[in-house]
Design an enzyme around this catalytic site. Structure first.
Site, PDB file in Angstrom:
ATOM      1  N   ASP A  20       0.807  -1.223   0.000  1.00  0.00           N
ATOM      2  CA  ASP A  20       0.000   0.000   0.000  1.00  0.00           C
ATOM      3  C   ASP A  20       0.838   1.270   0.000  1.00  0.00           C
ATOM      4  O   ASP A  20       0.295   2.374   0.115  1.00  0.00           O
ATOM      5  CB  ASP A  20      -0.925   0.018   1.221  1.00  0.00           C
ATOM      6  CG  ASP A  20      -2.121  -0.905   1.058  1.00  0.00           C
ATOM      7  OD1 ASP A  20      -2.441  -1.257  -0.100  1.00  0.00           O
ATOM      8  OD2 ASP A  20      -2.732  -1.286   2.062  1.00  0.00           O
ATOM      9  N   ARG A  55       0.774  -1.378   7.747  1.00  0.00           N
ATOM     10  CA  ARG A  55       1.195  -0.186   7.012  1.00  0.00           C
ATOM     11  C   ARG A  55       2.201   0.678   7.784  1.00  0.00           C
ATOM     12  O   ARG A  55       2.771   1.605   7.204  1.00  0.00           O
ATOM     13  CB  ARG A  55      -0.033   0.659   6.637  1.00  0.00           C
ATOM     14  CG  ARG A  55      -1.003  -0.036   5.701  1.00  0.00           C
ATOM     15  CD  ARG A  55      -1.917   0.963   5.014  1.00  0.00           C
ATOM     16  NE  ARG A  55      -1.166   1.861   4.151  1.00  0.00           N
ATOM     17  CZ  ARG A  55      -1.704   2.907   3.512  1.00  0.00           C
ATOM     18  NH1 ARG A  55      -2.983   3.177   3.681  1.00  0.00           N
ATOM     19  NH2 ARG A  55      -0.966   3.678   2.742  1.00  0.00           N
ATOM     20  N   ARG A  78     -10.006   5.753  11.141  1.00  0.00           N
ATOM     21  CA  ARG A  78      -8.548   5.700  11.154  1.00  0.00           C
ATOM     22  C   ARG A  78      -7.976   6.774  12.090  1.00  0.00           C
ATOM     23  O   ARG A  78      -7.667   6.507  13.239  1.00  0.00           O
ATOM     24  CB  ARG A  78      -7.999   5.868   9.737  1.00  0.00           C
ATOM     25  CG  ARG A  78      -8.480   4.820   8.735  1.00  0.00           C
ATOM     26  CD  ARG A  78      -7.878   3.443   8.980  1.00  0.00           C
ATOM     27  NE  ARG A  78      -8.277   2.471   7.980  1.00  0.00           N
ATOM     28  CZ  ARG A  78      -7.667   2.292   6.814  1.00  0.00           C
ATOM     29  NH1 ARG A  78      -6.630   3.053   6.488  1.00  0.00           N
ATOM     30  NH2 ARG A  78      -8.091   1.372   5.965  1.00  0.00           N
ATOM     31  N   HIS A 123     -11.668   7.006   4.948  1.00  0.00           N
ATOM     32  CA  HIS A 123     -10.794   8.180   5.003  1.00  0.00           C
ATOM     33  C   HIS A 123     -11.574   9.395   4.504  1.00  0.00           C
ATOM     34  O   HIS A 123     -12.441   9.276   3.619  1.00  0.00           O
ATOM     35  CB  HIS A 123      -9.578   8.007   4.081  1.00  0.00           C
ATOM     36  CG  HIS A 123      -8.392   7.364   4.722  1.00  0.00           C
ATOM     37  ND1 HIS A 123      -7.434   6.690   3.986  1.00  0.00           N
ATOM     38  CD2 HIS A 123      -7.973   7.307   6.016  1.00  0.00           C
ATOM     39  CE1 HIS A 123      -6.492   6.241   4.797  1.00  0.00           C
ATOM     40  NE2 HIS A 123      -6.800   6.598   6.032  1.00  0.00           N
ATOM     41  N   CYS A 170      -5.551   9.222  -3.325  1.00  0.00           N
ATOM     42  CA  CYS A 170      -4.789   8.333  -2.458  1.00  0.00           C
ATOM     43  C   CYS A 170      -3.348   8.165  -2.947  1.00  0.00           C
ATOM     44  O   CYS A 170      -2.429   8.003  -2.151  1.00  0.00           O
ATOM     45  CB  CYS A 170      -5.452   6.954  -2.388  1.00  0.00           C
ATOM     46  SG  CYS A 170      -6.976   6.913  -1.421  1.00  0.00           S
TER      47      CYS A 170
END
Length: 270
Positions: A70, A95, A140, A169, A263
């Site tokens: 990612d 991540r 998040r 997000h 993103c």
């Protein structure tokens, strides 16, 4: 008559999807049994970078690291305002190592990097506007991080609560068109957050769930051009009516991981 819009040159930071894959599930879009076409992902990503450059924007790249599929989603790495870098602390353990690689790039480029103490996922949830920094929470980034980022930048932070897991997000539910205008999907937010957005941005472009599920809100604007998923046709038409110029760029392979144009794009605001 649509308003006259003005383009502003931007500087973007990106990461090649050499190791992109869906190896785990940390949002509703991700299914490890769905194969990623890495060659197609590379082609789509290169098209995005070429398109940015063709429109006069500067693009820098962070080398990808094996084992971090990612890392291509550069927006999650930090938020940069006036040359100051507020780094990331990812919610998912998978991540967290990404932060080190991005921090090294920023430091090598001459920036000091602040690493937050609370979970914070960069421009995924922290979006600067002309007067405020809009900050998402609910899935998040934490409210504690909102307080940290306000103390760090000295910019008023507006906390917004996300309520739909598909829009985990802030940058999947809202993007900035210019210093005075945003585009967002109201139902992605709690009732109180919807009222806040309506008060702050009465001239906002409102999106539908279909627009949002097509990754139309994971877009990047330079004030005139809007780099947008071609699947979001209805939203692109509404933006054109408001004087913006939609530039379709297909990043559909990245939708398998819950990401899109924004993103993959970190903005460096010097």
């Amino acid at each position: 008559m649509p308003e006259t819009r003005v383009r502003r040159r931007r500087r973007f930071l990106v990461c090649e999807p050499r190791h992109f894959a869906v190896q785990y599930a940390i949002n509703p879009w991700m299914h490890p049994d769905h194969q990623v076409d890495v060659d197609l992902a590379q082609e789509q990503w290169r098209t995005l970078i070429d398109t940015y450059r063709e429109h006069g924007h500067t693009v820098d790249t962070v080398p990808p690291a094996p084992g971090l599929p990612d890392m291509v989603f550069a927006a999650n790495s930090a938020v940069v305002v006036d040359g100051r870098v507020f780094g990331s602390l990812f919610h998912a353990p998978e991540r967290r190592p990404e932060s080190d690689h991005y921090d090294m790039w920023f430091k090598a480029a001459g920036y000091d990097v602040y690493r937050p103490e609370s979970v914070s996922e960069g421009e995924g949830d922290l979006i600067p506007t002309g007067r405020y920094l809009l900050a998402g929470t609910g899935f998040r980034t934490t409210r504690e991080a909102h307080r940290e980022v306000q103390e760090f930048f000295g910019v008023p932070v507006i906390s917004l609560t996300l309520v739909d897991p598909y829009f985990y997000h802030l940058d999947t539910a809202l993007f900035v068109l210019d210093e005075d205008t945003i585009c967002y999907y109201p139902e992605a937010f709690s009732p109180g957050s919807r009222e806040v957005l309506a008060r702050l941005f009465p001239d906002a472009v409102l999106a539908t769930r279909e627009d949002a599920m097509s990754f139309g809100l994971n877009s990047v604007s330079d004030g005139l051009h809007v780099f947008i998923a071609p699947q979001a046709e209805a939203l692109a038409a509404r933006l054109a009516e408001r004087g913006y110029l939609p530039v379709p760029v297909d990043l559909s392979e990245f939708h398998k991981a819950g990401g899109g144009i924004k993103c993959c794009t970190q903005e460096i605001r010097s």
